[in-house]
Design an enzyme around this catalytic site. Structure first.
Site, PDB file in Angstrom:
ATOM      1  N   GLU A 146       0.818  -1.215   0.000  1.00  0.00           N
ATOM      2  CA  GLU A 146       0.000   0.000   0.000  1.00  0.00           C
ATOM      3  C   GLU A 146       0.851   1.265   0.000  1.00  0.00           C
ATOM      4  OE1 GLU A 146      -4.383  -0.896   1.945  1.00  0.00           O
ATOM      5  OE2 GLU A 146      -3.016   0.378   3.050  1.00  0.00           O
ATOM      6  N   HIS A 191       8.643 -26.568  -1.949  1.00  0.00           N
ATOM      7  CA  HIS A 191       8.007 -27.676  -2.672  1.00  0.00           C
ATOM      8  C   HIS A 191       6.885 -27.169  -3.575  1.00  0.00           C
ATOM      9  CE1 HIS A 191      10.113 -30.863  -0.329  1.00  0.00           C
ATOM     10  NE2 HIS A 191      10.318 -29.811   0.446  1.00  0.00           N
ATOM     11  N   LYS A 240     -14.146   0.137  -4.046  1.00  0.00           N
ATOM     12  CA  LYS A 240     -15.267   0.496  -3.160  1.00  0.00           C
ATOM     13  C   LYS A 240     -16.325   1.251  -3.951  1.00  0.00           C
ATOM     14  CE  LYS A 240     -12.505   1.015   1.021  1.00  0.00           C
ATOM     15  NZ  LYS A 240     -12.010   1.987   1.980  1.00  0.00           N
TER      16      LYS A 240
HETATM   17  O1  PA5 Z   1      -3.852   1.008   5.576  1.00  0.00           O
HETATM   18  C1  PA5 Z   1      -4.985   1.408   5.472  1.00  0.00           C
HETATM   19  O2  PA5 Z   1      -5.283   2.588   5.687  1.00  0.00           O
HETATM   20  C2  PA5 Z   1      -6.148   0.479   5.079  1.00  0.00           C
HETATM   21  O3  PA5 Z   1      -5.739  -0.804   4.795  1.00  0.00           O
HETATM   22  C3  PA5 Z   1      -7.143   0.437   6.216  1.00  0.00           C
HETATM   23  O4  PA5 Z   1      -6.510   0.002   7.373  1.00  0.00           O
HETATM   24  C4  PA5 Z   1      -8.316  -0.456   5.923  1.00  0.00           C
HETATM   25  O5  PA5 Z   1      -8.901  -0.091   4.722  1.00  0.00           O
HETATM   26  C5  PA5 Z   1      -9.351  -0.383   7.032  1.00  0.00           C
HETATM   27  O6  PA5 Z   1      -9.802   0.909   7.185  1.00  0.00           O
HETATM   28  P1  PA5 Z   1     -10.600   1.380   8.453  1.00  0.00           P
HETATM   29  O7  PA5 Z   1      -9.755   1.188   9.645  1.00  0.00           O
HETATM   30  O8  PA5 Z   1     -10.931   2.807   8.201  1.00  0.00           O
HETATM   31  O9  PA5 Z   1     -11.845   0.522   8.531  1.00  0.00           O
END
Ligand code: PA5
Length: 444
Positions: A286, A307, A421
């Site tokens: 990310e 393996h 989303k």
């Molecule tokens: O790193 C990030 O920001 C995302 O992976 C969030 O953690 C994830 O989308 C969950 O979001 P939230 O905590 O707002 O539900």
């Protein structure tokens, strides 16, 4: 000289990098580190994880531990509801430290809301029916669909089982201080809550209440974990890359990337680290995968995956390098005994330990992969405990911050996560998405 806590051996990368390039990249790494330290780079409003460790006081940690104690007393199961950064850190820590085979009476931590599998949720509800349980619902935004659906279903199950007061006593929320649907719900129902700091993104939040509460409920020493992270922070101050392994790691992965090794595989030879790899994948994936650049990150566990993936790593297209994590002292070991019949022809291993065999397998693999043209580097931690977990967490958080700036991206945002989303909401006909719904319908 004091021995390093975390050892870093990068000999098997050196044949692939040019010494002049290594010299040249030092400057880039140092500049990136300065940008991070000076807090003047892109995304600098999301680097609260750096100062967090110095601001953490005893009262805060004691409060988390007391809540954990209460949950342990009242429940057989804690269901932790969250996705992405709101679950991976806790899951990684718990898998890292809990025994492989659950002791009968110990509290069980189960995760939910990290997928949209109806079967998972349905079977979880059945599993919980005759068990006492509590919920820790975690969402920074307080609006994420997956955890919201799981929370609604499991809250309803609590309401079937317990009185209104007891339900309230069995829910703890971790969310934003003022924004989001979850915050509204928490304030209205009067649940106990913890705040996710504004300046810390999900994937950097394991050392905040997001990770700390579930980890403490699992019986893990969170103070020790923080001590490990603090030691890591002290060890990797701004220094020459030859004296700073975080900087060297960043430099080498970029030099390899520039040579076409655009996939990094995090490898362990101890499956307790499997979820640590999942956490790491989110952290790097990310943070760096944007603007059409970045290494693709994946993971493997040896010898299991030798393996399966091993064939590709050895002989396939030369696109990947390995970052291996080895544990010096196993939690437990086992000696291979003599068998007078020796029908399995294993007596050559008599009196050797299984861990010794594991270590030789890793050494042999590293050399084989090197010979096959796959660079690899090795991080060695002394043992599996809360301290080393905290130490590794900070090592990689710092690495990804510096690395993102070397790459030239904002390592602290994740704009790409929103695209699916939007389409999902449109297809689900969520109010506000009507226009996109029409467009998508034409394309399906
Ligand atoms: O790193 C990030 O920001 C995302 O992976 C969030 O953690 C994830 O989308 C969950 O979001 P939230 O905590 O707002 O539900």
């Amino acid at each position: 000289m004091k021995e390093k806590y975390l050892k870093f051996n990068y000999n098997n990368v050196l044949p692939f990098v040019n010494q002049n390039d290594l010299k040249a990249i030092q400057k880039e790494v140092t500049n990136a580190r300065k940008t991070l330290d000076n807090k003047d780079g892109e995304g600098n409003d999301f680097i609260g994880w750096i100062d967090l460790l110095d601001q953490m006081d005893k009262d805060f940690l004691n409060d988390i531990q007391n809540t954990a104690k209460k949950i342990r007393k009242q429940s057989q199961v804690l269901v932790v509801i969250g996705i992405g950064g709101s679950y991976l850190g806790a899951k990684a820590a718990i898998e890292y430290m809990k025994p492989y085979f659950q002791k009968r009476k110990s509290l069980e931590v189960i995760f939910a809301g990290q997928n949209l599998s109806s079967t998972y949720l349905n079977e979880l509800i059945t599993y919980l029916k005759n068990k006492s349980f509590s919920i820790n619902v975690i969402s920074k935004s307080g609006t994420t669909t997956e955890p919201a659906i799981a929370f609604r279903a499991l809250k309803q199950l609590l309401e079937e089982k317990y009185s209104k007061e007891e339900v309230k006593d069995r829910i703890v929320a971790t969310t934003d201080a003022s924004k989001g649907a979850l915050r509204t719900l928490v304030d209205k129902e009067g649940y106990k809550s913890y705040v996710v700091p504004d300046d810390i993104g999900g994937r950097f939040s394991v050392l905040t209440p997001v990770g700390l509460l579930p980890i403490a409920v699992a019986g893990i020493n969170i103070k020790q974990m923080i001590r490990g992270a603090k030691a890591s922070k002290r060890a990797y101050k701004l220094k020459d890359i030859y004296k700073n392994d975080v900087h060297m790691y960043v430099a080498l992965r970029h030099l390899l990337y520039r040579k076409g090794f655009s996939l990094e595989l995090l490898v362990n030879n101890e499956p307790k680290l499997n979820y640590f790899s999942e956490w790491w994948k989110q952290l790097f994936g990310e943070s760096e995968g944007k603007d059409e650049v970045g290494l693709f990150v994946s993971s493997a566990s040896f010898t299991t995956d030798l393996h399966s993936l091993g064939q590709f790593i050895q002989d396939g297209k030369k696109v990947l390098f390995e970052t291996m994590i080895e544990v010096e002292e196993p939690l437990k070991d086992l000696t291979i005994e003599n068998d007078p019949l020796n029908l399995d022809e294993l007596n050559y291993l008599e009196n050797k330990s299984v861990d010794y065999v594991n270590k030789q397998a890793l050494k042999g693999t590293m050399l084989a992969h090197l010979d096959g043209g796959t660079p690899n580097m090795l991080l060695t931690i002394p043992k599996i405990d809360a301290y080393s977990f905290g130490y590794l967490v900070y090592f990689f958080e710092l690495a990804v911050g510096v690395s993102g700036y070397v790459l030239g991206v904002n390592p602290f945002d994740q704009p790409g996560v929103e695209s699916y989303k939007k389409n999902m909401f449109a297809l689900l006909e969520k109010p506000g998405f009507e226009r996109l719904t029409e467009d998508l319908k034409k394309r399906i």
